[in-house]
Motif scaffolding. Sequence first.
Motif, mmCIF file in Angstrom:
data_model
loop_
_atom_site.group_PDB
_atom_site.id
_atom_site.type_symbol
_atom_site.label_atom_id
_atom_site.label_comp_id
_atom_site.label_asym_id
_atom_site.label_seq_id
_atom_site.Cartn_x
_atom_site.Cartn_y
_atom_site.Cartn_z
ATOM 1 N N THR A 1 7.127 28.727 -103.322
ATOM 2 C CA THR A 1 6.025 29.534 -102.795
ATOM 3 C C THR A 1 6.594 30.460 -101.728
ATOM 4 O O THR A 1 7.086 29.989 -100.698
ATOM 5 C CB THR A 1 4.928 28.652 -102.176
ATOM 6 N N PHE B 1 6.783 33.076 -98.595
ATOM 7 C CA PHE B 1 6.054 33.440 -97.388
ATOM 8 C C PHE B 1 6.712 34.668 -96.766
ATOM 9 O O PHE B 1 7.927 34.875 -96.893
ATOM 10 C CB PHE B 1 6.069 32.298 -96.364
ATOM 11 N N ASP C 1 4.364 34.096 -91.914
ATOM 12 C CA ASP C 1 3.929 32.826 -92.503
ATOM 13 C C ASP C 1 2.700 32.981 -93.392
ATOM 14 O O ASP C 1 1.882 32.082 -93.520
ATOM 15 C CB ASP C 1 3.660 31.784 -91.408
ATOM 16 N N ARG C 2 2.584 34.146 -94.021
ATOM 17 C CA ARG C 2 1.510 34.365 -94.985
ATOM 18 C C ARG C 2 2.091 34.351 -96.390
ATOM 19 O O ARG C 2 3.263 34.658 -96.596
ATOM 20 C CB ARG C 2 0.825 35.711 -94.723
ATOM 21 N N LEU C 3 1.247 34.000 -97.364
ATOM 22 C CA LEU C 3 1.692 34.033 -98.751
ATOM 23 C C LEU C 3 2.213 35.427 -99.111
ATOM 24 O O LEU C 3 1.608 36.437 -98.736
ATOM 25 C CB LEU C 3 0.548 33.693 -99.703
ATOM 26 N N PRO D 1 3.242 36.195 -102.694
ATOM 27 C CA PRO D 1 3.526 35.777 -104.071
ATOM 28 C C PRO D 1 4.296 36.788 -104.903
ATOM 29 O O PRO D 1 5.050 36.395 -105.814
ATOM 30 C CB PRO D 1 2.137 35.512 -104.660
ATOM 31 N N ASN E 1 2.510 25.315 -107.627
ATOM 32 C CA ASN E 1 1.945 24.263 -106.776
ATOM 33 C C ASN E 1 2.547 22.891 -107.051
ATOM 34 O O ASN E 1 1.863 21.862 -106.996
ATOM 35 C CB ASN E 1 0.416 24.208 -106.888
ATOM 36 N N LEU F 1 0.509 23.812 -98.232
ATOM 37 C CA LEU F 1 -0.422 24.897 -98.507
ATOM 38 C C LEU F 1 -1.855 24.471 -98.215
ATOM 39 O O LEU F 1 -2.218 23.311 -98.385
ATOM 40 C CB LEU F 1 -0.335 25.325 -99.980
ATOM 41 N N GLU G 1 -4.757 28.740 -100.335
ATOM 42 C CA GLU G 1 -3.438 29.262 -100.713
ATOM 43 C C GLU G 1 -3.001 28.748 -102.081
ATOM 44 O O GLU G 1 -2.435 29.504 -102.885
ATOM 45 C CB GLU G 1 -2.407 28.887 -99.651
ATOM 46 N N MET H 1 -2.083 31.006 -105.293
ATOM 47 C CA MET H 1 -0.798 30.942 -105.988
ATOM 48 C C MET H 1 -0.983 30.717 -107.490
ATOM 49 O O MET H 1 -0.278 31.325 -108.311
ATOM 50 C CB MET H 1 0.073 29.841 -105.392
ATOM 51 N N GLU I 1 -2.027 34.068 -108.947
ATOM 52 C CA GLU I 1 -0.949 35.062 -108.936
ATOM 53 C C GLU I 1 0.130 34.737 -109.962
ATOM 54 O O GLU I 1 0.638 35.630 -110.648
ATOM 55 C CB GLU I 1 -0.335 35.153 -107.537
ATOM 56 N N CYS J 1 12.648 34.518 -100.095
ATOM 57 C CA CYS J 1 11.245 34.111 -100.242
ATOM 58 C C CYS J 1 10.720 33.476 -98.965
ATOM 59 O O CYS J 1 9.731 32.727 -98.996
ATOM 60 C CB CYS J 1 11.101 33.146 -101.420
#
Length: 304
Positions: free
Chosen positions: A16, A18, A22-24, A26, A47, A56, A60, A64, A67, A268
């Motif tokens: 996953t 970030f 510290d935000r997604l 994707p 996941n 998560l 979130e 994911m 996405e 990532c």
Amino acid sequence: MTLQSALTGISGILVTPFDGNDRLAPKLLQPIIDRALTAGLHIPVVNGNTGEFYALTVDEAEAMAHEVCQMVAGRAPVLAGVGRSVNDACRLAASAAKAGAAGLMVHQPPDPFVSPRGVVEYLKRVSDAGDGLPLMLYLRNDAIGTRAIADLCAVPGVIGVKWATPNPLKLADAISACDPSIIWVGGLAEVWAPALYAVGARGFTSGLINIWPERSLAIHAALEGGDYARARALIADMAPFEEIRAEEMNGTNVTGVKAALAAMGQDCGPTRPPAAWPLTPAQAAKMQSFLSSQGLLAAELTNG
């Protein structure tokens, strides 16, 4: 390819991503997914534990799943991890079904007071919420016993088990006790795949696919062809990578994958606590040496 046939291949557990806040993020997965699918990855998994599922929020995890299904765009069946409280798991199951996932990977509940018959009810509710999507059990604790495992596999909708314990003999017992249609996937990645294959597993999970899908596919081809010597040789080459991931009580498991991606020019972001971040200097040096020896560093990939 159907989900059932794909499960006998490689289930690639995606990281996953970030961003610096510290935000997604994707979309950073797109080149990773594209390379893995080009190499022949059978099932992208969102996941999972390499995807930091427990770090998560439910929002979130929903994002994911959506996405990843969009980025895979029908090129392979997507397996979406669901879990936590039964209501969280049901919410994630319904969301994954709407997003276009082909099946659900149900994390074994980590509740300290979990009961085998309680998990049966848990699975039934998840199945109902997931609009009938097939269920893949993620079994990390085989101490519940063969009888309980058989009861779980008898829940309508369960088509397979991701066996993530280093106990091949217990796996053999479970296979014998369950319906022969159940697919048993080696859930401890490449290193344990030969031992689990030897007692009846088919396919295996992989975090390596994020950085080196070609090697994972070569190992799978060797095992499917019964060439255990070649599979072991291919696995031996990646030993430093897996050794780093196993350090600090497996707390560097995802850290190792994300550090390797950064060194390969596909950053990532970091892992979230409670995972370790960053690698220690000694771990980082060992990772750098491994990536260089296999021609996987960013400059080497560009020049190659």
